[in-house]
Each structure stands twice: as C-alpha cells, then as structure tokens.
Enzyme design. Structure first.
Site, short mmCIF file in Angstrom:
data_model
loop_
_atom_site.label_atom_id
_atom_site.label_comp_id
_atom_site.label_asym_id
_atom_site.label_seq_id
_atom_site.Cartn_x
_atom_site.Cartn_y
_atom_site.Cartn_z
N GLY A 1 9.22 -28.37 14.32
CA GLY A 1 8.08 -27.47 14.15
C GLY A 1 7.88 -26.52 15.30
O GLY A 1 6.78 -26.43 15.88
N GLY B 1 4.84 -23.93 15.63
CA GLY B 1 3.46 -24.41 15.65
C GLY B 1 2.79 -24.25 17.01
O GLY B 1 3.44 -24.10 18.05
N ARG C 1 11.39 -24.04 9.47
CA ARG C 1 11.61 -24.06 8.02
C ARG C 1 12.46 -22.86 7.59
O ARG C 1 13.17 -22.91 6.60
CB ARG C 1 10.27 -24.06 7.29
CG ARG C 1 9.49 -25.36 7.47
CD ARG C 1 8.12 -25.26 6.83
NE ARG C 1 8.20 -25.32 5.39
CZ ARG C 1 7.32 -24.78 4.57
NH1 ARG C 1 6.31 -24.08 5.06
NH2 ARG C 1 7.44 -24.90 3.27
N LEU D 1 11.08 -30.62 6.25
CA LEU D 1 10.74 -32.04 6.22
C LEU D 1 10.99 -32.67 4.85
O LEU D 1 11.16 -33.89 4.75
CB LEU D 1 9.26 -32.23 6.60
CG LEU D 1 8.90 -32.01 8.07
CD1 LEU D 1 7.39 -32.10 8.25
CD2 LEU D 1 9.60 -33.02 8.96
N ALA E 1 6.12 -31.36 13.79
CA ALA E 1 5.95 -30.61 12.54
C ALA E 1 5.13 -31.40 11.53
O ALA E 1 5.23 -32.62 11.44
CB ALA E 1 7.32 -30.27 11.95
N SER E 2 4.33 -30.66 10.74
CA SER E 2 3.58 -31.24 9.63
C SER E 2 3.82 -30.37 8.41
O SER E 2 4.03 -29.17 8.53
CB SER E 2 2.08 -31.28 9.93
OG SER E 2 1.79 -32.21 10.94
N LYS F 1 -6.12 -38.59 5.80
CA LYS F 1 -5.47 -39.70 5.11
C LYS F 1 -3.95 -39.59 5.22
O LYS F 1 -3.26 -40.58 5.44
CB LYS F 1 -5.90 -39.73 3.64
CG LYS F 1 -5.43 -40.98 2.91
CD LYS F 1 -6.09 -41.11 1.55
CE LYS F 1 -5.68 -42.40 0.85
NZ LYS F 1 -6.37 -42.58 -0.45
N PRO G 1 -4.15 -36.58 19.06
CA PRO G 1 -5.08 -35.59 19.62
C PRO G 1 -6.35 -35.45 18.78
O PRO G 1 -6.34 -35.67 17.56
CB PRO G 1 -4.28 -34.28 19.59
CG PRO G 1 -2.94 -34.60 19.04
CD PRO G 1 -3.00 -35.95 18.42
N VAL G 2 -7.41 -35.03 19.45
CA VAL G 2 -8.63 -34.60 18.78
C VAL G 2 -8.48 -33.11 18.47
O VAL G 2 -7.38 -32.61 18.31
CB VAL G 2 -9.85 -34.92 19.68
CG1 VAL G 2 -10.02 -36.44 19.82
CG2 VAL G 2 -9.70 -34.28 21.07
#
Length: 348
Positions: A14, A17, A39, A69, A89-90, A164, A191-192
């Site tokens: 990622g 990001g 990507r 991913l 990466a998300s 979730k 992390p917050v």
C-alpha cells in the site's frame, strides 16, 4: 544508517497510502532497500512525488510491484528476498457496502494472502496495521485504561463494518501464525485517529473530518471524543516493531496520549487559524440528535457508534517495550493536517 539496513529488503504494502508512504520515507532515510505494492503502477509517479516532498532524491533502492490484495498475482515476487513485510494496505471502498461481508472478506483474505506469501518466502517478521477498533470498542469501564490485552467483540452492537473488518482481519492473522505460520513472526500496530503532515494531496478520513469543520459542511458539531496520533509516529512505531526482538507476537496501541473532543478541535481551529475558520460552527449537536440521525444516515450511524466508546487509552506498552516517544501532541497533529490541506489545495 542502522547496522545492516543497507543489505535488508523490506516490503511495504500500500505505498500510495497516507501511512504507507510515510513508512517508506522513514525506511529509506534509515538506509533500507524497499519494495512497495501498488494496485496499479500508474500511481508510481505519485509515490515518487510524495517521497521527493519528504526529501528523498535517490530512488535506486526502491522497487514497485503491481499487486492486489484480492489476487494472487505477483505476491511471490513482492516478498522475494525480503526480511520484513510491513502490511499496511487495506481494501478500498468509496462507499460503505450494504453487505458488511463485502468489506470483511477482502480484509481477511488480503491479510492471509500476504502472510502466506511471507511465510513461504522465509520472511522473518510481518508487522500489520490494525486499528484501535480491533482493541477498545467493547470496553465498558471508563475508569480503567484500555490496553492491548483487550479485543473488540466483532458482534458489538453498532460496530461499523470497517472496524469489524479490522478486528476480523487481525484475529485471522494471529490465528494463522499460531496454526500454520511456521517460523514467521507477527506484530500488530493499532493506531487511533491518524492526522499530521501529508506528503501529497490525497486526504484521509480524519482529514475529511477537519475539512468538514472548516468548510461549514458540519453545521453543528457532535460531542465526539477522539484519540489522535501523528502519522510520523505511526510510521516510527512500525519500523521499531519491525526490528525489536521484544515486539515478536505483540500488538501496540498507537496514540499521542490523552484525548480531544470535536468541539475542542473546533475551538483550536478558531484560535490558531482564525483566517480560515470563519465557517467553523460554534453549535454542539446533542447526542440524542446524532442517534436519531443514525437511523437514516450511514455517516451518522458511524458517529453514533463512536459516542459511547471509552477514550481512556494507554500508550504505555509502546513507550516501555519499544522506547517509543511520540513527537507530536494531539493539537499539533491536527494543525499539521490543516497546513497540509492548505499546501496541497484541499482547502482554500
């Protein structure tokens, strides 16, 4: 330069990001050789521009790999010869899907895809980016501090599909390591809310929150309390967890310390940046109004779920185990975010 860094390859997933590019920057500053996945390689120049903005001029030790991913293609190449993998990466969603599994499955499967590739390639350690949502949203006692020993119940009422997906992905990662990880080690960073200086014009969800304050989109301010971390401190924590023997098998909450409310952020902006804060509302939105709005609005639902979350959170483990000291306060991270948005034209 750290010992042997110049001979060590690190994969950062990622690279475009907010966190990923700051991690790449710090690794290159320390002399590591870095691969990063995108990507699409069409975004390679964006990453190079951001790194130039961060002060990097020599890119001979940086490699780009096109990898998704949700696909097996190129992951074997991405992890080849790497000692460490920083999995940041998300899966990307422009809007929250109606079916939460559309967010959960890619998060879980993507994480497992990276872990399997790392294990098969003989990688020493993976550091994955989880989040606070995987730790503290089931904590009910406001008088005791939330620590890394806790887990959010994925069935917690009102939990967003994003949070979730994070708790399910991190759970899947630890289960994988225990069952079939072999010699692969794992650490997690939780992390917050991430703020601080951006290296480019793309803004994170946290920045969007502040932008909505500044442009008047947020006509009344929810009495929402946040914990905050500067992106540079998040990156530093990833790098420390990568190499510290004490980080093996551990998770680390990442926050500057203390908390700050949305009304306090509004007051900070009006005080420190009055020229651009004329549209910042002075009205506070009662909690009951937010909860009613949550019945009809996905955005309000996400905010309502956060109203009840405890923000008594400890960063003691990261400090004590990794010798980590955050460089920015909550207020400094917020103001640096605004300065970045001004610099890159996100706000006028």
């Amino acid at each position: 330069m750290e010992n042997s860094a110049k001979d060590t390859w690190v994969l950062v997933t990622g690279g475009t990001g907010f966190v990923g590019v700051h991690v790449i920057l710090q690794l290159m500053q320390k002399g590591y050789k870095v691969k990063t996945t995108l990507r699409s390689l069409k975004r390679k120049e964006e990453v190079l521009d951001m790194l130039r903005h961060g002060g990097i001029a020599d890119f001979k030790n940086l490699r780009f790999i096109e990898a998704d991913l949700m696909k097996d293609d190129n992951w074997k190449e991405a992890v080849r010869n790497c000692t460490y993998v920083l999995h940041i990466a998300s899966p990307i969603f422009l809007a929250l899907p109606k079916d939460e599994n559309e967010m959960i499955r890619p998060a879980v499967e993507g994480t497992l895809r990276v872990l399997k590739a790392a294990r098969d390639a003989g990688v020493k350690r993976v550091v994955m980016t989880s989040n606070f949502g995987a730790v503290g949203y089931s904590h009910k006692d406001p008088y005791t501090a939330i620590t890394e020993k806790e887990w959010t119940d994925p069935n917690e009422k009102g939990l967003s599909s994003y949070n979730k997906s994070k708790v399910m992905a991190e759970r899947a990662a630890w289960d994988f390591i225990q069952r079939e990880g072999g010699s692969l080690e794992l650490s997690a960073i939780n992390p917050v809310g991430i703020f601080g200086p951006s290296l480019g014009p793309d803004i994170s969800s946290g920045f969007e929150l502040v932008k909505n304050l500044l442009d008047g989109t947020m006509m009344a301010i929810p009495n929402l309390t946040l914990n905050i971390i500067d992106v540079r401190d998040v990156a530093d924590l990833h790098v420390r967890a990568m190499t510290s023997p004490a980080a093996k098998g551990e998770r680390f909450l990442a926050l500057a310390g203390g908390k700050i409310s949305m009304p306090e952020i509004a007051g900070l902006l009006r005080e420190k940046m009055p020229v651009i804060s004329a549209k910042v509302s002075t009205k506070t939105l009662p909690d009951w109004v937010v909860r009613i709005a949550a019945l009809f609005s996905p955005k309000a639902k996400a905010i309502a779920s956060m109203l009840k979350a405890s923000r008594n959170v400890s960063n003691g483990k990261a400090r004590n185990v990794l010798g980590w000291e955050p460089i920015a306060t909550n207020e400094e991270a917020i103001l640096l975010s605004v300065e970045s948005m001004l610099k890159f034209g996100n706000i006028k």
